[in-house]
Each structure stands twice: as structure tokens, then as C-alpha cells.
Design an enzyme around this catalytic site. Sequence first.
Site, PDB file in Angstrom:
ATOM      1  NE  ARG A  31     -13.680  -2.025  16.511  1.00 35.83           N
ATOM      2  CZ  ARG A  31     -13.074  -1.838  15.338  1.00 35.83           C
ATOM      3  NH1 ARG A  31     -12.925  -2.856  14.512  1.00 35.83           N
ATOM      4  NH2 ARG A  31     -12.614  -0.651  15.000  1.00 35.83           N
ATOM      5  CG  ASN A  67       6.049 -11.643   1.677  1.00 37.27           C
ATOM      6  OD1 ASN A  67       5.236 -10.794   1.298  1.00 37.27           O
ATOM      7  ND2 ASN A  67       6.051 -12.115   2.912  1.00 37.27           N
ATOM      8  CG  ASP A 106       9.369 -13.225   4.719  1.00 34.84           C
ATOM      9  OD1 ASP A 106       8.153 -13.016   4.597  1.00 34.84           O
ATOM     10  OD2 ASP A 106       9.987 -13.092   5.794  1.00 34.84           O
ATOM     11  N   GLY A 150       1.231  -7.535  -1.121  1.00 34.02           N
ATOM     12  CA  GLY A 150       1.568  -6.605  -2.185  1.00 34.02           C
ATOM     13  C   GLY A 150       1.366  -7.227  -3.553  1.00 34.02           C
ATOM     14  CE1 TYR A 164       1.824  -3.054  13.214  1.00 31.64           C
ATOM     15  CE2 TYR A 164       0.610  -1.385  14.435  1.00 31.64           C
ATOM     16  CZ  TYR A 164       1.352  -1.763  13.344  1.00 31.64           C
ATOM     17  OH  TYR A 164       1.636  -0.832  12.360  1.00 31.64           O
ATOM     18  CG  ASN A 202      -5.409   6.455  12.522  1.00 29.53           C
ATOM     19  OD1 ASN A 202      -5.111   7.326  13.322  1.00 29.53           O
ATOM     20  ND2 ASN A 202      -5.782   5.256  12.882  1.00 29.53           N
ATOM     21  CG  PHE A 236      -1.563   1.235   1.615  1.00 31.69           C
ATOM     22  CD1 PHE A 236      -2.095   2.111   0.686  1.00 31.69           C
ATOM     23  CD2 PHE A 236      -1.633   1.579   2.958  1.00 31.69           C
ATOM     24  CE1 PHE A 236      -2.672   3.314   1.074  1.00 31.69           C
ATOM     25  CE2 PHE A 236      -2.211   2.762   3.363  1.00 31.69           C
ATOM     26  CZ  PHE A 236      -2.722   3.638   2.421  1.00 31.69           C
ATOM     27  CD  GLN A 248       0.273  -8.727  11.908  1.00 32.18           C
ATOM     28  OE1 GLN A 248      -0.779  -8.517  11.320  1.00 32.18           O
ATOM     29  NE2 GLN A 248       0.506  -8.292  13.141  1.00 32.18           N
ATOM     30  CB  ILE A 289     -20.298   3.602  12.974  1.00 33.55           C
ATOM     31  CG1 ILE A 289     -20.154   4.194  11.566  1.00 33.55           C
ATOM     32  CG2 ILE A 289     -19.400   4.344  13.950  1.00 33.55           C
ATOM     33  CD1 ILE A 289     -20.566   5.647  11.473  1.00 33.55           C
TER      34      ILE A 289
END
Length: 309
Positions: free
Chosen positions: A267, A32, A51, A36, A142, A171, A11, A75, A201
Site C-alpha cells: 500500500r 458515546n 461525546d 465502545g 490522524y 501498535n 478497546f 477518531q 498480506i
Amino acid sequence: MKILVTGGAGFIGSHLVPKLIKERHDAFVLDNLYSGSKKNLPADTRLFVTDINSPDVLPIFEQEQFDAVVHLAGQTMVNVSMEQPVFDAKENIVGSLNLLEAARKTGVKRFVFASSAAVYGDVEESLLPLAETLPTRPMSCYGLSKATVEKYIRLYHDMYGLEYAILRFANVYGERQGDSGEGGVVSIFAKQTANNQNIRIYGDGEQTRDFIYAGDVADAIIAALTASTANDIYNISTQRETSINEMFAILREIADKKINVSHDLARPGDIRRSMLSNKNAAAKLGWQPQTSLKDGMKKLYDYLRLNIR
């Protein structure tokens, strides 16, 4: 400058690599192709399909003798990092170490790392906009993996003199984005709107995010590669809060459609407000975002209308 972009067929890489080539840099890509695609790259881009954890990485570095590395591969999904922390650590920490070792052994001059606002965790709202000097308190594996790689990079600078720029992205959104990552909600809503699907939402929609267009992120990376100063951390952001409701209202205006919206339970663990200060990047990199949220979302929506199936 001879530059390797890891994850360059993904991206953000799809926005960066053409700009590097346009500015007459010698751009190479290591990817890898898990998420993509070769289609995201100019036809004549030199691509190594491997990779970042592969033993083939060092021979590539030895053969090409890169001046700089832009490390975008990794990741990116928070939920995957919590469900599979070992996988997340292998991809984001061990893979990054493999690159750092190759860079050290082959004399790479500068290492630009794509970090994340996730390293901050859930910070008191009174501290907004968040500055790079705040302590990192990640709330996900993460975020922890990104913060850990940041520390390795600083250690490699102290021990081996490797120049670095750590870019903590807000973001990010834009064309060719998947549904994962921290800006994925924009892509998800835009795709659903293009397909005339209803929007859901989570919560009341008043939670805020700092949405930054991928083209502006690419410009920030180039600024970090070419700046005379190095060895610092920079938030790459708009320094503007936008609620999810506001973002969707802009999208609805762009699409000129009546889309039904429903609200679900919030959430657990979702951050209520988020905004990063970009003053350090402005002062030391000479970088400022150029794309408004409306203009960036129009580019994304127009792309989806032409390409979505």
C-alpha cells in the site's frame, strides 16, 4: 484517586478500567458508545454516555471534581482522517480542547493523553528505535491531530499548571479490538484465522511493527497517573521489531491451522520499519512491557474463539 477515562468503554479502556478499580481508584467513564460497549465495563462502573465535544462535558466535570483524566477517546483510523480531515480534527482536536477546558476550569491535577507513533511519520531507519526527542513529522491527518493535541497539552501546562503525561502508543493489540487503529492487523488476522478464512498480506510481509499488548498499555497509563514525576512524553512500546510474516507465523502456531496466505501490492505510504524506544518510560515511570507477542496473541485468539460469531 477520582479518575475519568474518556473512551473507557472501548478497546484500551476495557483493559484499563478494571485495573483502576482493582487498584481501588474511583473510575468513571465518558463514552458515546459509538465503537465502545457497556459490556466492556464492570457492571458497577459509573458511565456518562456523551461525546467529548458535547456541552454536557463541563457540567460533568463540575459535578464530579475529578483528580485526573485519561483521554483515550477519538477518531483512530488513518484512512478516515485523510478522507474526512474536518471530521478528524473535530473529533481529535476540538474534542480534546473541550476536555482540556473542562479540566482547567475544575482544577483537574493530571491529564494523561493517548497519543501515537503516527506523530513521527516515516523516519529514517537508522534512527530506530525512535526516541521521544525526535521532531514530529506526521504523514496523515490522524498523526497531525495527535501532534497538535500534544502541543495544546503542553501549552495548558505552561499557562495553567495542568500536569500531563503524553503516551505515544506503538501498535496496540489485544482482546476487544476493532479492525481499525494501528495494531488492527493483528485483530484482523486473528479473526480471519478463527473463521478459517484466507489471509492477505500487503507487500512482501517483511515490513516491521512494534506490537504492544493492551494490558501492558493499561499498566503504563496507571504508572503515568501515579508517578511522582510528570510533564513528559513517553513511548509505550516493546522496543522490538516484528515483521508481519513473523506475527502471522506466531498466530498460525497458536491456532494450529493451515491457513492460505496471499500477497497483494504494497500500500502506498506504508512505513517499512517501525520501532519505538521505551527507555524514557522505563526510567521515569518504572514501566516495562510484561507480555510477549506470543502470549498476548494467544489471549486475543482464545478470546476470539469464544466470542466471535
